[in-house]
Design an enzyme around this catalytic site. Structure first.
Site, PDB file in Angstrom:
ATOM      1  N   ARG A 116       0.863  -1.200   0.047  1.00 20.36           N
ATOM      2  CA  ARG A 116      -0.050  -0.102  -0.035  1.00 20.36           C
ATOM      3  C   ARG A 116       0.766   1.417  -0.032  1.00 20.36           C
ATOM      4  O   ARG A 116       0.535   2.230  -0.628  1.00 20.36           O
ATOM      5  CB  ARG A 116      -0.858  -0.075   1.186  1.00 20.36           C
ATOM      6  CG  ARG A 116      -2.043  -1.049   1.130  1.00 20.36           C
ATOM      7  CD  ARG A 116      -2.901  -0.910   2.251  1.00 20.36           C
ATOM      8  NE  ARG A 116      -3.973  -2.121   2.477  1.00 20.36           N
ATOM      9  CZ  ARG A 116      -3.793  -3.322   2.943  1.00 20.36           C
ATOM     10  NH1 ARG A 116      -2.342  -3.840   2.981  1.00 20.36           N
ATOM     11  NH2 ARG A 116      -4.683  -4.365   2.821  1.00 20.36           N
ATOM     12  N   SER A 147      -8.796   6.239   0.639  1.00 19.44           N
ATOM     13  CA  SER A 147      -7.617   6.146  -0.199  1.00 19.44           C
ATOM     14  C   SER A 147      -6.193   5.740   0.499  1.00 19.44           C
ATOM     15  O   SER A 147      -6.057   6.111   1.524  1.00 19.44           O
ATOM     16  CB  SER A 147      -7.326   7.437  -0.718  1.00 19.44           C
ATOM     17  OG  SER A 147      -8.484   8.119  -1.418  1.00 19.44           O
ATOM     18  N   ASP A 179     -11.347  -4.422   7.341  1.00 18.82           N
ATOM     19  CA  ASP A 179     -10.530  -5.137   8.035  1.00 18.82           C
ATOM     20  C   ASP A 179     -11.585  -5.911   8.871  1.00 18.82           C
ATOM     21  O   ASP A 179     -11.552  -7.275   9.242  1.00 18.82           O
ATOM     22  CB  ASP A 179      -9.405  -4.504   8.762  1.00 18.82           C
ATOM     23  CG  ASP A 179      -8.460  -3.722   7.904  1.00 18.82           C
ATOM     24  OD1 ASP A 179      -8.190  -4.543   6.772  1.00 18.82           O
ATOM     25  OD2 ASP A 179      -8.183  -2.879   8.126  1.00 18.82           O
ATOM     26  N   HIS A 211      -3.826   0.185   8.841  1.00 19.37           N
ATOM     27  CA  HIS A 211      -4.715  -0.502   7.707  1.00 19.37           C
ATOM     28  C   HIS A 211      -3.575  -0.958   6.510  1.00 19.37           C
ATOM     29  O   HIS A 211      -3.305  -0.504   5.627  1.00 19.37           O
ATOM     30  CB  HIS A 211      -5.659   0.324   7.008  1.00 19.37           C
ATOM     31  CG  HIS A 211      -6.232  -0.380   6.002  1.00 19.37           C
ATOM     32  ND1 HIS A 211      -6.892  -1.662   6.040  1.00 19.37           N
ATOM     33  CD2 HIS A 211      -6.146  -0.042   4.335  1.00 19.37           C
ATOM     34  CE1 HIS A 211      -7.366  -1.971   4.851  1.00 19.37           C
ATOM     35  NE2 HIS A 211      -6.793  -1.231   3.949  1.00 19.37           N
TER      36      HIS A 211
HETATM   37  N1  LIG Z   1      -9.158   1.637   3.211  1.00 21.94           N
HETATM   38  C1  LIG Z   1      -9.380   0.442   2.530  1.00 21.94           C
HETATM   39  O1  LIG Z   1      -9.919  -0.504   3.057  1.00 21.94           O
HETATM   40  C2  LIG Z   1      -9.246   0.358   0.988  1.00 21.94           C
HETATM   41  C3  LIG Z   1      -9.748  -0.630   0.508  1.00 21.94           C
HETATM   42  C4  LIG Z   1      -9.804  -1.030  -0.894  1.00 21.94           C
HETATM   43  C5  LIG Z   1      -9.216   0.020  -1.664  1.00 21.94           C
HETATM   44  N2  LIG Z   1      -8.734   1.223  -1.005  1.00 21.94           N
HETATM   45  C6  LIG Z   1      -8.144   2.375  -1.817  1.00 21.94           C
HETATM   46  O2  LIG Z   1      -9.088   3.242  -2.364  1.00 21.94           O
HETATM   47  C7  LIG Z   1      -8.401   3.770  -3.592  1.00 21.94           C
HETATM   48  C8  LIG Z   1      -9.323   3.826  -4.783  1.00 21.94           C
HETATM   49  O3  LIG Z   1      -9.443   2.276  -5.335  1.00 21.94           O
HETATM   50  P1  LIG Z   1     -10.438   1.840  -6.521  1.00 21.94           P
HETATM   51  O4  LIG Z   1     -10.199   0.505  -6.610  1.00 21.94           O
HETATM   52  O5  LIG Z   1     -11.956   2.591  -6.492  1.00 21.94           O
HETATM   53  O6  LIG Z   1      -9.557   2.596  -7.434  1.00 21.94           O
HETATM   54  P2  LIG Z   1     -10.027   3.135  -8.892  1.00 21.94           P
HETATM   55  O7  LIG Z   1      -8.790   3.282  -9.944  1.00 21.94           O
HETATM   56  O8  LIG Z   1     -10.951   2.068  -9.405  1.00 21.94           O
HETATM   57  O9  LIG Z   1     -10.718   4.391  -8.871  1.00 21.94           O
HETATM   58  C9  LIG Z   1     -10.226   5.704  -8.191  1.00 21.94           C
HETATM   59  C10 LIG Z   1     -10.920   6.887  -8.676  1.00 21.94           C
HETATM   60  O10 LIG Z   1     -10.298   8.056  -8.317  1.00 21.94           O
HETATM   61  C11 LIG Z   1     -10.568   9.015  -9.370  1.00 21.94           C
HETATM   62  N3  LIG Z   1      -9.568  10.052  -8.971  1.00 21.94           N
HETATM   63  C12 LIG Z   1      -8.278  10.047  -9.020  1.00 21.94           C
HETATM   64  N4  LIG Z   1      -7.781  11.320  -8.886  1.00 21.94           N
HETATM   65  C13 LIG Z   1      -8.622  12.044  -8.481  1.00 21.94           C
HETATM   66  C14 LIG Z   1      -9.079  13.375  -8.138  1.00 21.94           C
HETATM   67  N5  LIG Z   1      -8.058  14.339  -7.824  1.00 21.94           N
HETATM   68  N6  LIG Z   1     -10.021  13.775  -7.634  1.00 21.94           N
HETATM   69  C15 LIG Z   1     -11.281  12.892  -7.569  1.00 21.94           C
HETATM   70  N7  LIG Z   1     -11.352  11.413  -8.324  1.00 21.94           N
HETATM   71  C16 LIG Z   1      -9.916  11.003  -8.374  1.00 21.94           C
HETATM   72  C17 LIG Z   1     -10.072   8.152 -10.548  1.00 21.94           C
HETATM   73  O11 LIG Z   1     -10.646   8.958 -11.596  1.00 21.94           O
HETATM   74  C18 LIG Z   1     -11.106   6.999 -10.185  1.00 21.94           C
HETATM   75  O12 LIG Z   1     -12.403   6.992 -10.711  1.00 21.94           O
HETATM   76  C19 LIG Z   1      -7.120   3.100  -3.618  1.00 21.94           C
HETATM   77  O13 LIG Z   1      -6.315   4.009  -2.958  1.00 21.94           O
HETATM   78  C20 LIG Z   1      -7.187   1.789  -3.095  1.00 21.94           C
HETATM   79  O14 LIG Z   1      -5.753   1.485  -2.197  1.00 21.94           O
HETATM   80  C21 LIG Z   1      -8.817   1.463   0.294  1.00 21.94           C
HETATM   81  O1  LIG Z   2      -5.256  -4.235  -0.433  1.00 22.38           O
HETATM   82  C1  LIG Z   2      -5.285  -2.954  -0.909  1.00 22.38           C
HETATM   83  O2  LIG Z   2      -4.495  -2.568  -1.637  1.00 22.38           O
HETATM   84  C2  LIG Z   2      -6.620  -2.477  -0.951  1.00 22.38           C
HETATM   85  C3  LIG Z   2      -7.293  -2.358   0.362  1.00 22.38           C
HETATM   86  O3  LIG Z   2      -6.540  -1.825   1.349  1.00 22.38           O
HETATM   87  C4  LIG Z   2      -7.579  -3.709   0.802  1.00 22.38           C
HETATM   88  O4  LIG Z   2      -7.488  -3.867   2.068  1.00 22.38           O
HETATM   89  O5  LIG Z   2      -8.370  -4.405   0.329  1.00 22.38           O
END
Ligand SMILES: NC(=O)c1ccc[n+]([C@@H]2O[C@H](COP(=O)([O-])OP(=O)(O)OC[C@H]3O[C@@H](n4cnc5c(N)ncnc54)[C@H](O)[C@@H]3O)[C@@H](O)[C@H]2O)c1
Ligand SMILES: O=C(O)C[C@H](O)C(=O)O
Length: 350
Positions: A116, A147, A179, A211
Site C-alpha cells: 500500500r 484512499s 478489516d 490498515h
Molecule cells: N481503506 C480500505 O480499506 C481500502 C480498500 C480498498 C481500496 N482502497 C483504496 O481506495 C483507492 C481507490 O481504489 P479503487 O479500486 O476505487 O481505484 P480506481 O482506480 O478504480 O478508482 C479511483 C478513482 O479515483 C479517481 N480520481 C483520481 N484522482 C482524483 C482526484 N484528484 N479527484 C477525484 N477523483 C480522482 C479516478 O478517476 C478513479 O475513478 C485506492 O487507493 C485503494 O488502495 C482502500
Molecule cells: O489491499 C489493498 O490494496 C486495498 C485495501 O487496502 C484492502 O485492504 O483491500
C-alpha cells in the site's frame, strides 16, 4: 429529534425502500454526502449503496472522469437522495458545499507485488489537494478516508486541515471497516468446524492498529459471540494472517485489475451509515476506525470509537489482550509510526 423517532423512521424507510420513493413528510434530517472518486472501482458501488441509504438526502458524486454517467445512472433509483454529478476541478466547490460527510476513495489501487505504501507517491498528492478543497468548502464535514495508504493519508489530511485552521480531530476517520468485515467473515467461517455454529451477520471482531499488513491487528480474543470451542493457537495465527493479508488476497486474485472494490464499497457504506447515525444522535454507535488517539504512544491508531453528533464521541480502549495480541501490538508500532511520520512530513513539505 429523539433517537427513538429517528430509529423508527429509518426502519420504516428501510422496509419500504425498494417499493416507494421517499416523501418530504419524513422526519429524517437533511444530510448531504459527497463521494470524491465516485466513478472508480469503489466509487461506483459505494454511490449505489449510499443512494439506497434513507439517511442521505443529497448525494454529490465527484470524480475527474466519468461522473455524469454514474450520476445519471444512480439518480434513476427511486429512493430519497437527490443525486448530482460533478467532474471538472472548478465544480468541486459545488460538490462539497453543505456536505455533512465526505467519503474519499480517490486514488490509484495496488497491483500484484505492490505494498500500500507503494501508492504513496501518487495518492498523497491527490488526497492533499482534495483535503485543501474540503477545508475551503465544507470545513465542518466528517471525512471518511478510504484512499491508501490509510496509515499515511489520514495524517496528511490532519496536517492539511491544521494548515488551513480547520482541523477537528473528532471529524477525521481512516476507514478500516473492511478489516473488520474480513475478520468477521473468516471467524464465522470457523462455524464449519465441528462444535462451532456462528452466524455470519451476528459476529463481531474488533480490529485495531492501522490498515496495512502487520499493522492490522484483529482481536479474536474479543470476538463476539464467544465461541463455545476455544480456537487453537495455530487457528488464531492463521485467522490473523488471513485478515492481515486479505487485501493482498484480492489484489492477487484480480491479477492486475485492481484491489478490493465491492467488499470495500460495502464496508465504506457501513461506516458512512454509522457516521450518519452518530450525527443524527442515535446512541451507542461503535465502530473500529483509524483516528487521532492517545490509547497508545502513537498519534493515530485504529480502535473501537463511539460516534456521536460531533463525530468522535469517545475513543475506546483496547480491552484485555491475549499474549499473542500483545506481541502483535508491539510488532506493529514501528511500521505504523513510520507511515504516520511519512504522511506528516509530506504534508508539511508540500
Ligand atoms: N481503506 C480500505 O480499506 C481500502 C480498500 C480498498 C481500496 N482502497 C483504496 O481506495 C483507492 C481507490 O481504489 P479503487 O479500486 O476505487 O481505484 P480506481 O482506480 O478504480 O478508482 C479511483 C478513482 O479515483 C479517481 N480520481 C483520481 N484522482 C482524483 C482526484 N484528484 N479527484 C477525484 N477523483 C480522482 C479516478 O478517476 C478513479 O475513478 C485506492 O487507493 C485503494 O488502495 C482502500
Ligand atoms: O489491499 C489493498 O490494496 C486495498 C485495501 O487496502 C484492502 O485492504 O483491500
Amino acid at each position: 429529534m429523539r433517537p427513538s423517532m429517528i430509529r423508527s423512521a429509518e426502519s420504516a424507510l428501510r422496509r419500504g425502500l425498494l417499493r416507494r420513493s421517499y416523501t418530504s413528510e419524513s422526519p429524517l434530517p437533511e444530510r448531504k454526502v459527497a463521494i470524491l472518486g465516485a466513478a472508480g472501482g469503489i466509487g461506483q458501488p459505494l454511490s449505489l449503496l449510499m443512494k439506497l441509504n434513507p439517511l442521505v438526502s443529497n448525494l454529490a458524486l465527484y470524480d475527474i472522469a466519468g461522473t455524469p454517467g454514474v450520476a445519471a445512472d444512480v439518480s434513476h433509483i427511486n429512493t430519497r437522495a437527490e443525486v448530482a454529478g460533478y467532474m471538472t476541478e472548478d465544480q468541486i466547490g459545488q460538490a462539497l458545499e453543505g456536505s455533512d460527510v465526505v467519503i474519499i476513495p480517490a486514488g490509484v489501487p495496488r497491483k500484484p507485488g505492490m505494498t500500500r505504501d507503494d501508492l504513496f507517491n501518487i495518492n498523497a498528492g491527490i488526497v492533499k489537494n482534495l483535503c485543501v478543497a474540503i477545508a475551503k468548502y465544507c470545513p465542518d464535514a466528517v471525512v471518511n478516508m478510504i484512499s491508501n495508504p490509510v496509515n499515511s493519508t489520514v495524517p496528511i489530511a490532519s496536517e492539511v486541515f491544521k494548515k488551513a485552521g480547520t482541523y477537528d480531530e473528532k471529524k477525521l476517520f481512516g476507514v478500516t471497516t473492511l478489516d473488520v468485515v474480513r475478520a468477521r467473515t473468516f471467524f464465522a467461517g470457523k462455524s464449519k468446524s465441528p462444535g462451532l455454529n456462528l452466524v455470519f451477520t451476528d459476529v463481531n471482531v474488533p480490529v485495531v492498529g492501522g490498515h496495512a499488513g502487520i499493522t492490522i491487528l484483529p482481536l479474536f480474543s474479543q470476538a463476539t459471540p464467544a465461541s463455545n470451542v476455544a480456537l487453537s493457537a495455530d487457528e488464531i495465527t492463521a485467522l490473523t494472517k488471513r485478515t492481515q493479508d486479505g487485501g493482498t488476497e484480492v489484489v492477487e486474485a484480480k491479477a492486475g485489475k485492481g484491489s478490493a472494490t465491492l467488499s470495500m464499497a460495502y464496508a465504506g457504506a457501513l461506516f458512512a451509515d454509522a457516521c450518519l447515525k452518530g450525527l443524527n444522535g442515535v446512541p451507542d454507535v461503535v465502530e473500529c476506525t483509524f483516528v487521532q488517539s492517545s490509547i497508545t504512544e502513537l498519534p493515530f491508531f485504529a480502535s473501537k470509537v463511539r460516534l456521536g453528533k460531533n463525530g468522535v464521541e469517545e475513543v475506546l480502549g483496547l480491552g484485555t489482550l491475549s499474549d499473542f495480541e500483545k506481541e502483535g501490538l508491539e510488532k506493529l508500532k514501528p511500521e505504523l509510526k513510520s507511515s504516520i511520520e511519512k504522511g506528516i512530513k509530506f504534508a508539511k513539505e508540500n
